[in-house]
Each structure stands twice: as C-alpha cells, then as structure tokens.
Design a protein around this motif. Structure first.
Motif, mmCIF file in Angstrom:
data_model
loop_
_atom_site.group_PDB
_atom_site.id
_atom_site.type_symbol
_atom_site.label_atom_id
_atom_site.label_comp_id
_atom_site.label_asym_id
_atom_site.label_seq_id
_atom_site.Cartn_x
_atom_site.Cartn_y
_atom_site.Cartn_z
ATOM 1 N N UNK A 47 -18.952 0.204 32.281
ATOM 2 C CA UNK A 47 -18.525 -0.557 33.458
ATOM 3 C C UNK A 47 -17.998 0.429 34.510
ATOM 4 N N UNK A 48 -18.511 0.348 35.743
ATOM 5 C CA UNK A 48 -18.021 1.197 36.843
ATOM 6 C C UNK A 48 -17.050 0.394 37.699
ATOM 7 N N UNK A 49 -15.840 0.947 37.884
ATOM 8 C CA UNK A 49 -14.803 0.265 38.662
ATOM 9 C C UNK A 49 -14.352 1.180 39.803
ATOM 10 N N UNK A 50 -14.383 0.681 41.040
ATOM 11 C CA UNK A 50 -13.872 1.430 42.196
ATOM 12 C C UNK A 50 -12.688 0.683 42.774
ATOM 13 N N UNK A 51 -11.562 1.365 42.930
ATOM 14 C CA UNK A 51 -10.333 0.729 43.435
ATOM 15 C C UNK A 51 -10.050 -0.593 42.714
ATOM 16 N N UNK A 52 -10.247 -0.610 41.415
ATOM 17 C CA UNK A 52 -9.909 -1.804 40.629
ATOM 18 C C UNK A 52 -10.934 -2.923 40.690
ATOM 19 N N UNK A 53 -12.075 -2.690 41.366
ATOM 20 C CA UNK A 53 -13.093 -3.738 41.503
ATOM 21 C C UNK A 53 -14.381 -3.307 40.789
ATOM 22 N N UNK A 54 -14.929 -4.217 39.957
ATOM 23 C CA UNK A 54 -16.143 -3.925 39.189
ATOM 24 C C UNK A 54 -17.330 -3.767 40.141
ATOM 25 N N UNK A 55 -18.051 -2.648 40.016
ATOM 26 C CA UNK A 55 -19.237 -2.403 40.861
ATOM 27 C C UNK A 55 -20.522 -2.695 40.119
ATOM 28 N N UNK A 56 -20.551 -2.352 38.832
ATOM 29 C CA UNK A 56 -21.742 -2.651 38.040
ATOM 30 C C UNK A 56 -21.463 -2.418 36.561
ATOM 31 N N UNK A 57 -22.259 -3.080 35.735
ATOM 32 C CA UNK A 57 -22.202 -2.846 34.286
ATOM 33 C C UNK A 57 -23.630 -2.677 33.781
ATOM 34 N N UNK A 58 -23.769 -1.971 32.675
ATOM 35 C CA UNK A 58 -25.100 -1.720 32.094
ATOM 36 C C UNK A 58 -25.877 -3.007 31.871
ATOM 37 N N UNK A 59 -25.203 -4.057 31.394
ATOM 38 C CA UNK A 59 -25.938 -5.221 30.923
ATOM 39 C C UNK A 59 -26.462 -6.135 32.024
ATOM 40 N N UNK A 60 -25.720 -6.288 33.121
ATOM 41 C CA UNK A 60 -26.152 -7.277 34.120
ATOM 42 C C UNK A 60 -26.485 -6.697 35.492
ATOM 43 N N UNK A 61 -26.467 -5.364 35.650
ATOM 44 C CA UNK A 61 -26.732 -4.776 36.975
ATOM 45 C C UNK A 61 -28.092 -5.160 37.530
ATOM 46 N N UNK A 62 -29.077 -5.384 36.644
ATOM 47 C CA UNK A 62 -30.448 -5.618 37.132
ATOM 48 C C UNK A 62 -30.546 -6.885 37.977
ATOM 49 N N UNK A 63 -29.696 -7.860 37.708
ATOM 50 C CA UNK A 63 -29.743 -9.088 38.497
ATOM 51 C C UNK A 63 -29.492 -8.772 39.967
ATOM 52 N N UNK A 64 -28.371 -8.113 40.229
ATOM 53 C CA UNK A 64 -27.995 -7.796 41.606
ATOM 54 C C UNK A 64 -28.946 -6.785 42.247
ATOM 55 N N UNK A 154 -36.830 2.152 60.561
ATOM 56 C CA UNK A 154 -36.977 1.634 59.188
ATOM 57 C C UNK A 154 -37.677 0.278 59.107
ATOM 58 N N UNK A 155 -38.438 0.099 58.014
ATOM 59 C CA UNK A 155 -39.028 -1.204 57.695
ATOM 60 C C UNK A 155 -37.990 -2.100 57.014
ATOM 61 N N UNK A 156 -37.077 -1.489 56.272
ATOM 62 C CA UNK A 156 -36.042 -2.269 55.587
ATOM 63 C C UNK A 156 -34.783 -1.432 55.408
ATOM 64 N N UNK A 157 -33.629 -2.110 55.498
ATOM 65 C CA UNK A 157 -32.334 -1.473 55.223
ATOM 66 C C UNK A 157 -31.612 -2.330 54.193
ATOM 67 N N UNK A 158 -31.197 -1.726 53.093
ATOM 68 C CA UNK A 158 -30.454 -2.456 52.059
ATOM 69 C C UNK A 158 -29.022 -1.937 52.047
ATOM 70 N N UNK A 159 -28.073 -2.842 52.254
ATOM 71 C CA UNK A 159 -26.666 -2.450 52.298
ATOM 72 C C UNK A 159 -25.988 -2.880 51.005
ATOM 73 N N UNK A 160 -25.919 -1.941 50.066
ATOM 74 C CA UNK A 160 -25.270 -2.204 48.781
ATOM 75 C C UNK A 160 -23.839 -1.725 48.899
ATOM 76 N N UNK A 161 -23.006 -2.556 49.494
ATOM 77 C CA UNK A 161 -21.657 -2.105 49.841
ATOM 78 C C UNK A 161 -20.606 -2.783 48.986
ATOM 79 N N UNK A 162 -19.477 -2.109 48.850
ATOM 80 C CA UNK A 162 -18.341 -2.718 48.176
ATOM 81 C C UNK A 162 -17.720 -3.779 49.093
#
Ligand code: AAT
Length: 287
Positions: A47-64, A154-162
C-alpha cells in the motif's frame, strides 16, 4: 497508526476512515513535498500512502489506472500519438497508456521524484510503465510544465493527481485547466482524478462548471469506477474534450477497441461508467 492498524484520516472525508492492518512497514520517508510510506497488508498487498492518504494498492490499482487512461483514449475517434501524464508517480497510468501501440510519445510531469523511486522498489508491476522507451519522465510541477508547453501538442492528457490538499491543490483550479486546454490539439481529451460522488459532490459540480466554461464548445462528462481502497469505495474522472470543427464528440460510447491485457475496462464498463445515480445526475445537470 494505532495498535498495528493504519487509518486514513483527512479533512476531505471528516468522520470516516478506512482502516488497514499493517503487517509490516516497508518504507517511510519525508520528501521535499510529502510524507511517503509503504506498508504491507494481508488483503491488498503493498500500500502506498502519501501524507496519510492511500494512493494505490497492489490488489485494486488496476481499476483506477485502467479507467482513468482508457476512458479518454478509447473515446478518441482517431489513434492517439502524443500524450501527457500529470502526477501518476507510481507509473501505473503510464503502464496503461503504453498499452496503446499508436502512441509515439508519453511525457510525464510528476512533482516528487521520491514517488517513482519508491514505486520502482515496492511496486514493480506499476513502475514497469517507466521502462517503456516512449516515456519522458520529468520531475516538475504539473502546472509549471503545462505553462511552458507549446500549444496544440497533445492528443490526451491524464491527470493522476492526489487530493486538492497539499501539492495537488493547483491541479483542481481554473488556470491549470486553461493551460491543459491550450496544450491539447483540437478534438483532444483530458481525464482527471475527479473525486467521489459520495463525499465531494459539491467540489465535483464546481469543477464540472469550470470545465464547461474552459472547454466551451467541447464536451465535459463525469464517469466513475469502484475501488475498495479509495474513500467510500468510488472515485470518478472529469473528462473534457476540446472543441473540434468536425463531428460532435461523445465520451459515452467507446469508439476504439481496448488494448490487450486489461482486467477492468471494456466497452460495457465504458458505457456503464457514465450512468450516474440519480442524486448525482441531478446535481450535475443543475450546472
Ligand atoms: N496512481 C496513484 C494515484 C494517485 S498519485 C498522485 C500523484 O500526484 C503523486 O505521485 C503526487 O506526488 C503527484 N502530484 C501531486 N501534486 C502534483 C503537482 N502539482 N504536479 C505534479 N504531480 C503532482 C492519486 C491518488 C488519489 C487519491 C484519492 N483519495
């Protein structure tokens, strides 16, 4: 951390918190921008946590990661060639974009070099995205990167932000959306981390309103996915298309077949992601 459990507390979701049992703390450091922590959990893996907030986990990251990347790319009527990722320091979104064979360049602007470093060590299945030779990773603020970027790039911009507390606050504001609009080709698309209908409906309607203003003549839609380790188990995406003189644009039907190897996204899920519950539809229609 209390009694071996991590609880995700934030002013963004007062009065509630997801708790995960900490089997082992694998990494803990303070970068120039945030606290970075990785722990191991029985149910979700690392589980990756930044400033106390979960960013991703191995098991469910693929959904997002699959959804934030493929909802915009598979909506495009043409084959994307040049794309940009803002944030996304774990590499998962980059991995999803790299599945698209037509893409020639993947630029990425992540503010914190510590996140990709940590991901390479503890999340190799996401960091694999950085190994693709088409990827140019810059360690810089996303807004700054876009302000210096040429028009119609750009054709596309993806903003994967906290979340909009801390370094990602600017990524929810108008000047950032204006610079994305500038950087997009006509007909190009944006997909941003758009928070949860259950918790942030007011923020979502405000952002949608601002987007419709900035992407005037284009298209703005909210779509969502389910994911157990984000607050309230649901997170959405603000999808914006820059006006094109050609045919009217719709995000609601996918137009291109998804790449190989996905576990969440397909054409049915694409269509379903835009069907909002009544309370959300009404709130968003009001704007
Ligand atoms: N795929 C993982 C999910 C994330 S990662 C968010 C990333 O955005 C982090 O790596 C963070 O360092 C980066 N970031 C934050 N601010 C900026 C900025 N101004 N410019 C560039 N990158 C930035 C999102 C998780 C969502 C959590 C929902 N509760």
């Amino acid at each position: 951390y209390k009694d071996g459990w991590f609880s995700e507390l934030s002013s963004m979701w007062p009065g509630q918190a997801l708790s995960l049992k900490v089997d082992k703390i694998l990494h803990q450091t303070k970068s120039d921008f945030q606290d970075v922590c990785v722990f191991q959990n029985e149910a979700f893996g690392n589980v990756l946590v930044l400033d106390g907030v979960i960013q991703c986990t191995d098991r469910d990251e693929f959904s997002y990661q699959e959804m934030i990347a493929n909802l915009p790319l598979c909506s495009l009527p043409y084959e994307p060639k040049k794309v940009l990722v803002i944030g996304g320091g774990d590499g998962g979104v980059t991995r999803e974009l790299a599945r698209h064979k037509s893409i020639e360049v993947i630029d990425q602007a992540e503010i914190d070099g510590e996140v990709p470093r940590t991901s390479k060590q503890f999340f190799p299945k996401m960091a694999v995205g950085f190994d693709d030779p088409r990827v140019n990773l810059r360690i810089t603020d996303g807004l700054k990167f876009l302000e210096e970027c040429a028009e119609n790039t750009y054709d596309a911009i993806v903003v994967d932000s906290s979340d909009p507390v801390g370094p990602a606050e600017v990524l929810f504001q108008r000047p950032f959306f204006e610079s994305m609009h500038r950087a997009l080709k006509p007909g190009g698309v944006v997909s941003t981390q758009g928070e949860s209908l259950w918790l942030h409906l007011e923020l979502i309607t405000e952002v949608a309103k601002m987007c419709k203003d900035v992407f005037v003549g284009g298209t703005v839609n909210y779509a969502y996915t389910t994911i157990p380790t984000y607050p309230s188990g649901q997170i959405g995406f603000m999808l914006c298309a820059k006006a094109n003189d050609g045919e009217p644009f719709s995000f609601k039907e996918s137009r291109r077949s998804p790449p190989e190897g996905l576990r969440y996204y397909d054409e049915d899920v694409h269509r379903a992601a835009f069907c909002l519950p009544k309370f959300a539809k009404e709130a968003l229609r009001g704007h």
